[in-house]
Design a protein around this motif. Structure first.
Motif, short mmCIF file in Angstrom:
data_model
loop_
_atom_site.label_atom_id
_atom_site.label_comp_id
_atom_site.label_asym_id
_atom_site.label_seq_id
_atom_site.Cartn_x
_atom_site.Cartn_y
_atom_site.Cartn_z
N HIS A 1 0.83 -1.31 -0.06
CA HIS A 1 0.18 -0.07 0.04
C HIS A 1 0.82 1.23 -0.05
CE1 HIS A 1 0.69 0.87 4.34
NE2 HIS A 1 0.49 -0.41 4.59
N ASP A 2 0.14 2.30 -0.13
CA ASP A 2 0.89 3.60 -0.13
C ASP A 2 1.23 4.00 -1.58
OD1 ASP A 2 -0.01 4.26 2.15
OD2 ASP A 2 1.92 4.36 3.19
N ARG A 3 0.94 3.39 -2.49
CA ARG A 3 1.31 3.51 -4.04
C ARG A 3 0.22 3.80 -4.94
NH1 ARG A 3 5.80 -0.31 -5.99
NH2 ARG A 3 6.10 1.46 -7.41
N GLY A 4 -0.80 4.24 -4.33
CA GLY A 4 -1.93 4.60 -5.10
C GLY A 4 -2.60 3.75 -6.03
N LYS A 5 -2.68 3.82 -7.42
CA LYS A 5 -2.82 2.85 -8.53
C LYS A 5 -2.40 1.59 -8.24
CE LYS A 5 -3.66 6.18 -11.68
NZ LYS A 5 -3.50 6.69 -13.27
N ASP A 6 -1.01 1.62 -7.67
CA ASP A 6 -0.18 0.25 -7.61
C ASP A 6 -0.62 -0.41 -6.21
OD1 ASP A 6 0.82 0.73 -10.25
OD2 ASP A 6 2.55 2.04 -9.34
N ASN A 7 -1.51 0.05 -5.62
CA ASN A 7 -1.82 -0.92 -4.22
C ASN A 7 -2.35 -2.18 -4.47
OD1 ASN A 7 -1.35 1.50 -2.45
ND2 ASN A 7 -3.41 1.84 -2.43
N GLY B 1 -5.21 -1.42 -7.28
CA GLY B 1 -5.53 -0.12 -7.19
C GLY B 1 -6.71 0.14 -6.25
N PHE B 2 -6.86 -0.28 -5.09
CA PHE B 2 -7.63 0.07 -4.01
C PHE B 2 -7.27 1.34 -3.34
CE2 PHE B 2 -5.29 -3.39 -2.75
CZ PHE B 2 -4.66 -3.08 -1.59
N THR B 3 -8.22 2.21 -2.66
CA THR B 3 -7.83 3.32 -1.92
C THR B 3 -7.57 2.69 -0.29
OG1 THR B 3 -9.22 4.62 -3.20
CG2 THR B 3 -8.56 5.50 -1.02
N VAL B 4 -6.49 3.70 -0.03
CA VAL B 4 -6.26 3.18 1.66
C VAL B 4 -6.67 4.35 2.28
CG1 VAL B 4 -4.41 3.02 3.40
CG2 VAL B 4 -4.19 1.73 1.22
N GLU B 5 -7.88 4.42 2.86
CA GLU B 5 -8.23 5.43 3.71
C GLU B 5 -7.68 5.70 5.13
OE1 GLU B 5 -10.97 7.16 2.81
OE2 GLU B 5 -11.30 5.84 0.98
N ARG B 6 -7.35 7.25 5.21
CA ARG B 6 -6.46 7.45 6.50
C ARG B 6 -7.67 8.31 7.33
NH1 ARG B 6 -3.17 7.14 2.30
NH2 ARG B 6 -1.24 5.86 2.92
N GLN B 7 -7.73 8.13 8.66
CA GLN B 7 -8.64 8.83 9.44
C GLN B 7 -8.06 9.34 10.73
OE1 GLN B 7 -10.27 5.52 9.03
NE2 GLN B 7 -11.42 5.96 7.08
N ARG B 8 -8.39 10.42 11.05
CA ARG B 8 -7.93 11.03 12.39
C ARG B 8 -9.43 11.73 13.29
NH1 ARG B 8 -3.54 15.47 12.08
NH2 ARG B 8 -4.95 16.08 10.20
N ASN B 9 -9.56 11.39 14.54
CA ASN B 9 -10.74 11.86 15.39
C ASN B 9 -10.39 13.10 15.62
OD1 ASN B 9 -12.68 12.45 16.57
ND2 ASN B 9 -13.42 10.62 17.22
N LEU B 10 -10.16 14.13 15.20
CA LEU B 10 -9.54 15.66 15.38
C LEU B 10 -10.49 15.96 16.61
CD1 LEU B 10 -8.40 17.24 12.19
CD2 LEU B 10 -7.13 16.36 13.95
N ALA B 11 -11.65 15.89 16.60
CA ALA B 11 -12.43 16.38 17.74
C ALA B 11 -12.00 15.71 19.14
CB ALA B 11 -13.86 16.21 17.49
#
Length: 141
Positions: free
Chosen positions: A39-45, A60-70
């Motif tokens: 992962h971390d290669r965009g279309k090359d995931n 080519g799947f997406t790796v979602e990145r989340q942070r709960n800033l609140a």
């Protein structure tokens, strides 16, 4: 001196562009004997799952990145403002959660739906479900 700084710049660029590669760990009754997650290669995931008689792949799947800033703001803003500033600016990635949802397909058309999640710096793990609805745990090193 210029060579020293140029060397550091090259190292930073190379490590920043490198993909993360994780090898699969065999789990209990799971039908998968091996595999990898890149992962971390965009279309090359890429996700590869090896079963004794079949190979599943997803690209080519997406790796979602989340942070709960609140929630992080409540925890750090008044108590540790320096840490909060690093989190808010994106310099502190310890509070980032990564997730992947993808469908890996075999050459003969069989599908396995996979959901993986991991904290920054941790190893991916989750569950893959075959077309019959049977779920299998998966874990990567």
């Amino acid at each position: 001196m210029k060579t020293f700084y140029f060397g550091i710049l090259v190292i930073l660029l190379l490590t920043g562009c490198a993909a993360h590669v994780h090898q699969m760990v065999k789990e209990g009754e799971a039908p998968f004997v091996g595999g990898e997650l890149v992962h971390d290669r965009g279309k090359d995931n890429r996700l590869v799952l090896e079963a004794p008689n079949r190979r599943y792949e997803s690209h080519g799947f997406t790796v979602e990145r989340q942070r709960n800033l609140a929630e992080l703001r409540k925890r750090y803003y008044g108590v540790n403002p320096k840490h909060w500033d690093r989190i808010f600016s994106g310099l502190d990635t310890d509070h980032v959660t990564h997730s992947v949802e993808t469908i890996a397909k075999s050459a003969d058309g069989q599908e396995v739906s996979c959901r993986l999640i991991w904290k920054s710096g941790a190893k991916p793990s989750g569950v893959c479900t075959d077309q019959a609805g049977t779920a299998f745990p998966v874990r990567f090193e």
